[in-house]
Design an enzyme around this catalytic site. Structure first.
Site, PDB file in Angstrom:
ATOM      1  N   GLU A 108      -5.896 -10.607  -1.521  1.00  0.00           N
ATOM      2  CA  GLU A 108      -6.967 -10.626  -0.323  1.00  0.00           C
ATOM      3  C   GLU A 108      -8.389 -10.237  -0.729  1.00  0.00           C
ATOM      4  OE1 GLU A 108      -5.477  -7.173   2.077  1.00  0.00           O
ATOM      5  OE2 GLU A 108      -3.362  -7.839   1.812  1.00  0.00           O
ATOM      6  N   GLU A 162       0.825  -1.053  -0.134  1.00  0.00           N
ATOM      7  CA  GLU A 162      -0.067   0.062  -0.111  1.00  0.00           C
ATOM      8  C   GLU A 162       0.671   1.354   0.102  1.00  0.00           C
ATOM      9  OE1 GLU A 162      -2.777  -0.281   3.114  1.00  0.00           O
ATOM     10  OE2 GLU A 162      -3.992  -2.092   2.269  1.00  0.00           O
TER      11      GLU A 162
HETATM   12  C1  XIL Z   1      -6.605  -6.652   8.234  1.00  0.00           C
HETATM   13  C2  XIL Z   1      -6.820  -7.796   8.822  1.00  0.00           C
HETATM   14  O1  XIL Z   1      -7.851  -8.715   8.330  1.00  0.00           O
HETATM   15  C3  XIL Z   1      -7.447  -7.493  10.258  1.00  0.00           C
HETATM   16  O2  XIL Z   1      -7.706  -8.412  11.192  1.00  0.00           O
HETATM   17  C4  XIL Z   1      -6.709  -6.426  10.964  1.00  0.00           C
HETATM   18  O3  XIL Z   1      -7.234  -5.994  12.110  1.00  0.00           O
HETATM   19  C5  XIL Z   1      -6.385  -5.438   9.950  1.00  0.00           C
HETATM   20  O4  XIL Z   1      -5.605  -5.874   8.754  1.00  0.00           O
HETATM   21  N1  XIL Z   1      -4.874  -4.793   3.751  1.00  0.00           N
HETATM   22  C6  XIL Z   1      -3.796  -5.729   3.968  1.00  0.00           C
HETATM   23  C7  XIL Z   1      -4.182  -6.525   5.213  1.00  0.00           C
HETATM   24  O5  XIL Z   1      -2.751  -5.762   3.551  1.00  0.00           O
HETATM   25  O6  XIL Z   1      -3.262  -7.153   6.202  1.00  0.00           O
HETATM   26  C8  XIL Z   1      -5.355  -6.168   6.129  1.00  0.00           C
HETATM   27  O7  XIL Z   1      -5.776  -7.072   6.935  1.00  0.00           O
HETATM   28  C9  XIL Z   1      -6.471  -5.611   5.232  1.00  0.00           C
HETATM   29  C10 XIL Z   1      -6.198  -4.492   4.324  1.00  0.00           C
END
Ligand code: XIL
Length: 378
Positions: free
Chosen positions: A267, A162
């Site tokens: 994701e 990011e």
């Molecule tokens: C999220 C997790 O799913 C949550 O449990 C945590 O509280 C916050 O992070 N982008 C990413 C992930 O790269 O690591 C994030 O995961 C969601 C957004």
């Protein structure tokens, strides 16, 4: 090729069932990972309870339907190095043990990210930004220690997460404030120096956005021009019912592949709830809360149908581009596990994943499995 593979997967399932084997639900035919076996890895994020084997309803699904895992949280910076020099790998080691015991391909997530980064990392004792030299040293120590700890266990690492904004410019994180654009090539360099065999990825969200697409393309080019290794771009794939546009998402997949890297959907989830901007001014009125959390009991059929159709469209898109897609990873096992129940607003009930709260596959998942089974009979 694909049909052949599916036919042998069915045969194997039948033999296992006939011999009284223990393969999960073997008699029920194919699993999701078999459907895409010749196309890409089918992955899921798992949480610490699942990695520790404390949630067997979920881990049975992981073992049956997925062949790749990523840690939802336990490899993040604040988890593995909460204080300078104190590395804590217990949860992450459980994750690796679970993956090894079940023959799953594992990805490390994540080495450098502005979020879930421990408070100490970029500042001195007085809270002032550290110098570029100190930050470089901290990054190097963190990346080297973490990458080497898992050497030989993982297929690749999300090196930076990011860092590019929607206008293609760099996010003004502490890493950027202190080191400028250089922090990204440095992170890739340190990771490669720590383990020259490991794959290295850049990961980001909202990748359908044309400005970010351009920014990421430029980043890939500049890493390659510097002679640095980058194997793939991870497109997070946090979706909603009204974003992203499938055509824009596809354009980005193709644009990244054009630069000579693989594409990963890292994701994947799709919120079924009304979209709320992260910066929205959330009112507290009961009516407004109801509008934001409209399905506290279950998803109405009409919404469920639209959601399933849209998920299947994206799945078909990934299959269409199987030549460039290396892995598709869902961000969690079942709806009850999803971070979307708490983000961007706490306390909503969302339905974004491939398996429901009763650990049953969603209709579109059943459909693609049945279609694959029918095709293999032809
Ligand atoms: C999220 C997790 O799913 C949550 O449990 C945590 O509280 C916050 O992070 N982008 C990413 C992930 O790269 O690591 C994030 O995961 C969601 C957004």
């Amino acid at each position: 090729m694909k049909v052949k593979h599916i036919a042998s997967a069915i045969l194997l399932a039948a033999i296992t069932a006939a011999c009284g084997g223990t393969q999960n639900n073997a008699s029920q035919g194919l699993a999701l990972k078999d459907v895409v076996a010749d196309q890409f890895l089918m992955g899921t994020a798992i949480n610490v309870r699942q990695a520790a084997g404390l949630d067997t309803s979920a881990t049975n699904i992981v073992k049956k339907h997925f062949n790749a895992i990523v840690a939802e949280n336990c490899m993040k910076m604040e988890e593995v190095q909460p204080e300078e020099g104190r590395f804590t790998f217990n949860d992450a080691d459980n994750f690796v043990k679970f993956g090894e015991e079940n023959g799953l391909t594992m990805t490390g997530h994540v080495l450098i990210w502005h979020s879930q980064c421990p408070d100490w990392f970029c500042v001195d004792k007085n809270g002032k930004n550290v110098s570029p030299e100190v930050l470089k040293q901290r990054m190097k120590t963190h990346i080297t220690t973490v990458v080497q700890h898992f050497k030989g266990k993982l297929k690749g690492w999300d090196v930076v997460n990011e860092a590019i904004l929607e206008d293609g410019s760099y996010r003004k994180s502490k890493f950027y404030e202190i080191l400028g654009e250089e922090f990204i090539p440095l992170a890739f360099q340190y990771a490669h120096e720590a383990d020259s065999t490991i794959e290295l990825y850049y990961n980001d969200y909202g990748m359908d956005n044309p400005g970010r697409r351009e920014g990421v393309v430029k980043l890939i080019r500049s890493l390659k021009e510097k002679g640095l290794r980058i194997d793939a771009v991870g497109m997070q794939g946090h979706m909603g019912m009204d974003y992203p546009k499938i055509e824009e998402f596809e354009k980005s997949m193709l644009a990244f592949a054009q630069e000579g890297v693989k594409v990963m959907i890292t994701e994947w989830d799709m919120s079924a709830l009304p979209t709320v901007s992260r910066t929205a001014n959330i009112s507290d009125t009961v009516a407004f809360q109801k509008a934001l959390n409209p399905y506290p009991n279950e998803l109405p059929d009409s919404v469920s149908q639209a959601w399933n159709a849209r998920m299947k469209q994206f799945f078909n898109l990934f299959e269409k581009h199987a030549d460039i897609v290396d892995r598709v990873t869902a961000w969690g096992v079942s709806d009850g596990d999803s971070w979307k129940n708490g983000f961007p607003i706490r306390g909503r009930k969302d339905y974004p994943l491939l398996f429901d709260r009763n650990y049953q596959p969603k209709p579109w998942v059943k459909e693609v499995i049945e279609e694959a089974e029918a095709n293999s009979q032809k």
